[in-house]
Every structure is written in C-alpha cells, then in structure tokens.
Design an enzyme around this catalytic site. Structure first.
Site, mmCIF file in Angstrom:
data_model
loop_
_atom_site.group_PDB
_atom_site.id
_atom_site.type_symbol
_atom_site.label_atom_id
_atom_site.label_comp_id
_atom_site.label_asym_id
_atom_site.label_seq_id
_atom_site.Cartn_x
_atom_site.Cartn_y
_atom_site.Cartn_z
ATOM 1 C CB ILE A 137 -26.882 -101.186 77.220
ATOM 2 C CG1 ILE A 137 -26.315 -100.469 75.939
ATOM 3 C CG2 ILE A 137 -26.595 -102.547 77.484
ATOM 4 C CD1 ILE A 137 -25.064 -100.241 76.102
ATOM 5 C CG ASP A 138 -28.710 -97.184 74.030
ATOM 6 O OD1 ASP A 138 -27.687 -97.537 74.570
ATOM 7 O OD2 ASP A 138 -28.808 -96.562 73.010
ATOM 8 C CG MET A 192 -22.137 -96.885 74.064
ATOM 9 S SD MET A 192 -22.341 -98.838 73.693
ATOM 10 C CE MET A 192 -20.933 -99.045 72.770
ATOM 11 N NE ARG A 297 -4.968 -85.399 80.224
ATOM 12 C CZ ARG A 297 -4.440 -84.091 80.552
ATOM 13 N NH1 ARG A 297 -5.306 -83.314 80.512
ATOM 14 N NH2 ARG A 297 -3.203 -84.094 80.815
HETATM 15 O O1 F6P Z 1 -27.258 -101.105 71.208
HETATM 16 C C1 F6P Z 1 -27.129 -99.807 71.555
HETATM 17 C C2 F6P Z 1 -25.671 -99.288 71.468
HETATM 18 O O2 F6P Z 1 -25.108 -99.951 72.464
HETATM 19 C C3 F6P Z 1 -25.745 -97.835 71.495
HETATM 20 O O3 F6P Z 1 -25.959 -97.550 72.718
HETATM 21 C C4 F6P Z 1 -24.489 -97.822 70.695
HETATM 22 O O4 F6P Z 1 -24.625 -96.401 70.148
HETATM 23 C C5 F6P Z 1 -24.506 -98.652 69.804
HETATM 24 O O5 F6P Z 1 -25.300 -99.759 70.085
HETATM 25 C C6 F6P Z 1 -23.014 -99.089 69.120
HETATM 26 O O6 F6P Z 1 -23.605 -99.973 68.229
HETATM 27 P P1 F6P Z 1 -22.196 -100.997 67.423
HETATM 28 O O7 F6P Z 1 -22.164 -102.287 68.307
HETATM 29 O O8 F6P Z 1 -22.903 -101.195 66.134
HETATM 30 O O9 F6P Z 1 -20.960 -100.082 67.521
#
Ligand code: F6P
Length: 410
Positions: A137-138, A192, A297
């Site tokens: 997704i990143d 994220m 907020r």
């Molecule tokens: O896979 C990427 C991601 O969704 C990032 O955007 C986020 O920081 C991370 O995974 C979160 O990871 P986890 O599911 O281990 O909390």
C-alpha cells in the site's frame, strides 16, 4: 483423440504472501493460482509468509479449491518473518529442506522489498526457482512504471494494493470534511507510509489542501513557513476548515530535542529492522493549535487504508501481472518480477503493458520530487494526473449555504 499432456502436469507451484497485507493479495493469489492450474501445476499455498517454510512447514493445497479474489487481505496469512534473520542461521536450511519435503518446484513470493529481497537472495545463493510478485500500500517498491504526463516521462511506481488503498484514503478523507466544517476545525489525518508519501497524496482526491510527506522533512526552518501556510489556507477557505494529510513517517522538528525525527508507536522493530511509526498527527495537531490559535484534531486512518475489498483497478492490474507470470513460468525464467511498464487506464491494463524486472534490480523508491511542491506543502497537478488513472475524485459532500443574518428587533 488422446488429450495432450499439459506442460506442467505433475509439477508443483507454491505461493506465499509476506509483509503488510493489502486488499489485492487474495486477488493476486487467485490470478496466479488459476493460471498455474491451467498450465497443469498443482498449486500450494504456504501459510504466514516465510514462516510457513520453517520447522515442519505449514502448507495447504489450493488446487481445485474455490478462491475469493475480491475479499481483501490474504487467506494464506502473512508475517514479517525474515529467512535471513541473524537470530537463527538455520532458517535457510529449513526452507530448502521444506521445499524438497513438500515437492515444491517453483515458488511465487507476493511481497514488497523485504519479501522479494529475501526471495532474490534465495534464488541467487541457492538457485531456488523463484518468481516475485509486487504488493504494497506504501507503493514504494520500484516498478519502473512510466507515467506520460503531457509528453513528460516520469519514472513512477504502481504496485498492486496501492490503488485500492488510495481509493479508500480518498473516500475517508472526503467524509471528514463534514465534521471539520461543523467545528471550523483543522483535521490532521495520518496516513500509512513509512518512508514514502505516495499514499498520503491520495488524500488530495478527497479534498486535502495541505500534505506532509517523509520525502520533505519539516525542519526547524520550514516549520514556521508551514504554520503560515496553514493559516493562509484555513482563512482563505470559504467554510473555514482545513483537511491536512500527513504521512505516518513524516520527519518533524521537535523543539525539545532539537532534532528532526519520526514519531514512534513503539520501541519494537520487526525482523527486517523496521520500527513501528504512529502518532505524528497528534503532535502536529497540538502544535498547530498552539502556533495558530486554530482548533485542530488528529485522526489516524491507520489500518483502514489497507482493509476491505479489492477494488476493480487492482483486480485487473493483478490479472495483467499474473498473465506475465505465466510467461515467466513457461520460459522457466526465474529471479524476475512482473511489473506494469506504462501507467495504464483500467481498459489498458493488459499484459502488453507489462514487463519484468530482474529481482536484482528491485528496491525501494520514494516519491519522485517532481510530484510535490515543497513551498506549497502540497502535491501538484502531475500527481493528480497520476492518481486519476485509478481514482475518480470522490463526490464532495457539499452543502452550500448563505443564510441571511437576522437582525435583533431592538
Ligand atoms: O506494509 C506497509 C505498512 O502498511 C506500512 O505502511 C505500515 O507502517 C506498516 O505496514 C505497519 O505494519 P504492521 O502491520 O506490522 O503494523
């Protein structure tokens, strides 16, 4: 007439998913599974990423099983298990042993840089027949996807999972307008993206007027300009509210420590060495209120961005990439990953717009600077054009009014 034997009759292909899930993982598994089955492969699923090849192994048979490619996430489950983790040097041996024990001939690894980076090392060091498949997704896994913006060719990225997440972000941000407007507030929306601002940019399609991303840190010098920008945009807005999107990984100047840093959600790191980020929206919201006097907020979208069903664009994208996987399987061309070579509309998502990347060349790619105007703290029209290939601007919830003011009787 005798039936011809299919080329891979009796061979076994196994699929695993590693790293953070996306809405397009089941669709990817379904696409690869159905094509591999048509070639004659028996298709296995390895559960919980690389973890399913450790110890006794955790392998399921997907051949002839119904599979739901619309439902988001991964039915094979995922983990951040790293085969090369220093804590257990026997992992590679265990993986090789299990590939033999389960009779696996070809392995498809659906993942980002971590999962596919490990697959690449296994291919190069141990000669394991591996095909990578992108997801995140990143959107920060290099795919060399060319975005033609009015003749300007930009090397962009398009990873399965990102279009669904981006669409979701745009929709959630749109919804936040009504509450922000009702209270004349600034909503600081955290999205994220540890090291890349691609997903935060999707908030623009939901009406975000300012965006902060990891690629452009808010240093001591830039902080004042940022507050000025916030005031300017807020007071210029007709209804006096502001939607401000921030990436979870934005680097922010902290007066107390005198450092520009991220905000950590915990002190844990995963097996690939990644810390967990979270909470920067709260910090920014309270500093905005202090610096500008405007009520602000924080709203962390967090896991909502990667949850829910796979969207249409992603379904078609993974189909085109799965077609390319067939190409690689037929030619027994391993150590490669299919990618979208040209940014394509939904209708153009076909195998002729795909290519393969040598897995030795994969790696992370943050947002190209050309998509963002640091002085405006905002994405520009090039990025909006990039997004418009897979997200329509969600319908803005709008209630325009200009009620006449009532004068008191005396
Ligand atoms: O896979 C990427 C991601 O969704 C990032 O955007 C986020 O920081 C991370 O995974 C979160 O990871 P986890 O599911 O281990 O909390």
């Amino acid at each position: 007439m005798a039936l011809l034997k299919r080329p891979y009759e009796g061979k076994t292909l196994a699929i695993l998913t590693g790293g953070g899930d996306t809405a397009a993982l089941n669709a990817s598994i379904e696409g690869i599974k159905s094509r591999a089955s048509a070639l004659g492969f028996r298709v296995y699923g390895i559960r919980r990423g690389w973890k399913g090849l450790l110890g006794d192994g955790d392998v399921v048979d997907l051949t002839n099983q119904p599979y739901d490619g619309v439902y988001g996430g991964t039915a094979l489950k995922s983990s951040r298990t790293n085969p090369f983790s220093g804590s257990d040097p026997s992992r590679i041996e265990q993986i090789i042993k299990n590939l033999k024990r389960y009779g696996i001939d070809v392995l498809v690894t659906i993942g980002g840089d971590d999962t596919n980076g490990a697959a690449k090392r296994l291919y190069e060091m141990e000669g394991i027949p591996v095909i990578g498949f992108p997801k995140t997704i990143d959107n920060d896994l290099k795919t060399k996807t060319i975005h033609n913006y009015n003749g300007e060719l930009i090397e962009a990225v398009l990873c399965p999972g990102f279009p669904s997440a981006a669409k979701g972000v745009a929709e959630f941000v749109t919804r936040l307008a009504t509450t922000a407007e009702s209270h004349s507030r600034i909503m600081v929306i955290e999205i994220m993206g540890r090291d890349a601002g691609w997903l935060t940019g999707a908030a623009v399609m939901g009406g975000a007027q300012i965006c902060l991303i990891p690629e452009f840190p808010i240093t001591k010098e830039r902080k004042q300009a940022f507050f000025e920008k916030v005031k300017e945009v807020y007071y210029k807005s007709k209804k006096q509210y502001l939607l401000l999107a921030v990436a979870e990984g934005v680097r922010w100047y902290d007066e107390k420590t005198g450092k520009v840093d991220v905000v950590y959600a915990s002190s844990e790191v995963d097996e690939y060495g990644h810390p967990r980020f979270g909470g920067v929206s709260g910090v920014i919201a309270s500093e905005i209120t202090k610096a500008t006097g405007i009520d602000a907020r924080a709203q962390n979208l967090g896991y909502l961005a990667r949850s829910g069903d796979c969207r249409n664009y992603d379904r078609r994208l993974v189909s085109a990439l799965a077609d390319k996987v067939v190409d690689l399987m037929i030619r027994e061309d391993y150590g490669k990953m299919p990618v979208l070579s040209k940014l394509s509309t939904y209708q153009e998502l076909e195998v002729y717009n795909t290519d393969t990347l040598d897995m030795g060349n994969i790696g992370n790619q943050s947002l190209p600077e050309i998509y963002y105007d640091p002085e405006d703290f905002q994405f520009n029209e090039r990025y909006v054009d990039f997004l418009s290939y897979f997200i329509d601007k969600p319908k803005q919830i709008r209630f325009d009014h200009n009620f006449p003011k009532v004068k008191p009787l005396f």
